[in-house]
Design a protein around this motif. Structure first.
Motif, PDB file in Angstrom:
ATOM      1  N   THR A  33       0.809  -1.136  -0.111  1.00 58.08           N
ATOM      2  CA  THR A  33       0.194  -0.259   0.099  1.00 58.08           C
ATOM      3  C   THR A  33       0.836   1.274  -0.134  1.00 58.08           C
ATOM      4  O   THR A  33       0.408   2.396   0.220  1.00 58.08           O
ATOM      5  N   GLY A  34       2.251   1.013  -0.071  1.00 60.65           N
ATOM      6  CA  GLY A  34       2.849   2.353  -0.135  1.00 60.65           C
ATOM      7  C   GLY A  34       3.384   3.002   1.210  1.00 60.65           C
ATOM      8  O   GLY A  34       4.088   3.811   1.446  1.00 60.65           O
ATOM      9  N   GLU A  35       2.980   2.314   2.149  1.00 59.74           N
ATOM     10  CA  GLU A  35       3.446   2.732   3.672  1.00 59.74           C
ATOM     11  C   GLU A  35       4.763   2.244   4.094  1.00 59.74           C
ATOM     12  O   GLU A  35       5.363   1.403   3.461  1.00 59.74           O
ATOM     13  N   ASP A  36       5.509   2.908   5.090  1.00 54.64           N
ATOM     14  CA  ASP A  36       6.722   2.585   5.472  1.00 54.64           C
ATOM     15  C   ASP A  36       6.532   1.014   6.060  1.00 54.64           C
ATOM     16  O   ASP A  36       5.847   0.952   7.183  1.00 54.64           O
ATOM     17  N   PRO A  37       7.277   0.111   5.432  1.00 57.04           N
ATOM     18  CA  PRO A  37       6.928  -1.310   6.000  1.00 57.04           C
ATOM     19  C   PRO A  37       7.800  -1.945   7.066  1.00 57.04           C
ATOM     20  O   PRO A  37       7.445  -2.943   7.553  1.00 57.04           O
ATOM     21  N   TRP A  38       8.771  -1.141   7.411  1.00 53.08           N
ATOM     22  CA  TRP A  38       9.817  -1.787   8.368  1.00 53.08           C
ATOM     23  C   TRP A  38       9.407  -1.409   9.643  1.00 53.08           C
ATOM     24  O   TRP A  38       9.031  -0.363  10.110  1.00 53.08           O
ATOM     25  N   ARG A  55       7.577   0.927  14.705  1.00 55.34           N
ATOM     26  CA  ARG A  55       7.031   0.794  13.477  1.00 55.34           C
ATOM     27  C   ARG A  55       7.227   2.081  12.418  1.00 55.34           C
ATOM     28  O   ARG A  55       7.515   3.089  13.134  1.00 55.34           O
ATOM     29  N   GLY A  56       6.734   1.637  11.140  1.00 57.10           N
ATOM     30  CA  GLY A  56       6.692   2.950  10.280  1.00 57.10           C
ATOM     31  C   GLY A  56       7.968   3.465   9.869  1.00 57.10           C
ATOM     32  O   GLY A  56       7.875   4.384   9.442  1.00 57.10           O
ATOM     33  N   CYS A  57       8.965   2.465   9.523  1.00 57.05           N
ATOM     34  CA  CYS A  57      10.231   2.931   9.310  1.00 57.05           C
ATOM     35  C   CYS A  57      10.395   2.704   7.679  1.00 57.05           C
ATOM     36  O   CYS A  57       9.869   1.863   7.108  1.00 57.05           O
ATOM     37  N   GLY A  58      10.860   3.715   6.923  1.00 52.68           N
ATOM     38  CA  GLY A  58      11.019   3.580   5.653  1.00 52.68           C
ATOM     39  C   GLY A  58      12.187   2.715   4.691  1.00 52.68           C
ATOM     40  O   GLY A  58      12.001   1.954   3.915  1.00 52.68           O
ATOM     41  N   THR A  59      13.312   2.187   5.778  1.00 54.68           N
ATOM     42  CA  THR A  59      14.240   1.437   5.280  1.00 54.68           C
ATOM     43  C   THR A  59      14.681   0.482   6.487  1.00 54.68           C
ATOM     44  O   THR A  59      14.484   0.985   7.497  1.00 54.68           O
ATOM     45  N   PHE A  60      15.298  -0.475   6.108  1.00 50.43           N
ATOM     46  CA  PHE A  60      16.226  -1.080   7.175  1.00 50.43           C
ATOM     47  C   PHE A  60      17.016  -0.502   8.251  1.00 50.43           C
ATOM     48  O   PHE A  60      16.979  -0.615   9.454  1.00 50.43           O
ATOM     49  N   GLN A  61      17.876   0.462   7.369  1.00 49.12           N
ATOM     50  CA  GLN A  61      18.917   1.179   8.362  1.00 49.12           C
ATOM     51  C   GLN A  61      18.054   2.049   9.077  1.00 49.12           C
ATOM     52  O   GLN A  61      18.469   2.403  10.367  1.00 49.12           O
ATOM     53  N   GLN A  62      16.775   2.768   8.694  1.00 47.85           N
ATOM     54  CA  GLN A  62      16.168   3.680   9.503  1.00 47.85           C
ATOM     55  C   GLN A  62      15.610   3.027  10.878  1.00 47.85           C
ATOM     56  O   GLN A  62      15.786   3.544  11.961  1.00 47.85           O
ATOM     57  N   CYS A  63      15.099   1.982  10.612  1.00 51.05           N
ATOM     58  CA  CYS A  63      14.508   0.953  11.394  1.00 51.05           C
ATOM     59  C   CYS A  63      15.453   0.670  12.691  1.00 51.05           C
ATOM     60  O   CYS A  63      15.386   0.687  13.623  1.00 51.05           O
TER      61      CYS A  63
END
Length: 79
Positions: A33-38, A55-63
């Motif tokens: 759905t285009g939401e931040d998946p991480w 929750r709600g991180c755009g990338t693995f690194q951000q998470c």
């Protein structure tokens, strides 16, 4: 942050040795759905408050960066 695979492995081992379990996941439904998946779950006897969900991180690194920020707010050496 930009950790190599070896550095990520070492970080996870360090967390485990400190009594912290870490599970990082990508949510396929949020991705579709285009939401931040991480997202991440921090658990175990060494985890803040007995456990935390990021929750709600755009990338693995951000998470991973957000997980470390949570840990840095707690006692211990999480730099």
């Amino acid at each position: 942050m930009g950790l190599s695979g070896t550095e990520v492995e070492e970080l996870f081992e360090r967390l485990g040795s400190a009594g912290v379990g870490l599970l990082i996941e990508v949510d396929h439904a949020r991705l579709a759905t285009g939401e931040d998946p991480w997202a991440a779950t921090i658990s175990g006897p060494g985890a803040p408050g007995g456990g935390v969900r990021v929750r709600g991180c755009g990338t693995f690194q951000q998470c991973l960066t957000e997980v470390l920020a949570v840990l840095r707010d707690e006692p211990g050496d999480w730099e």
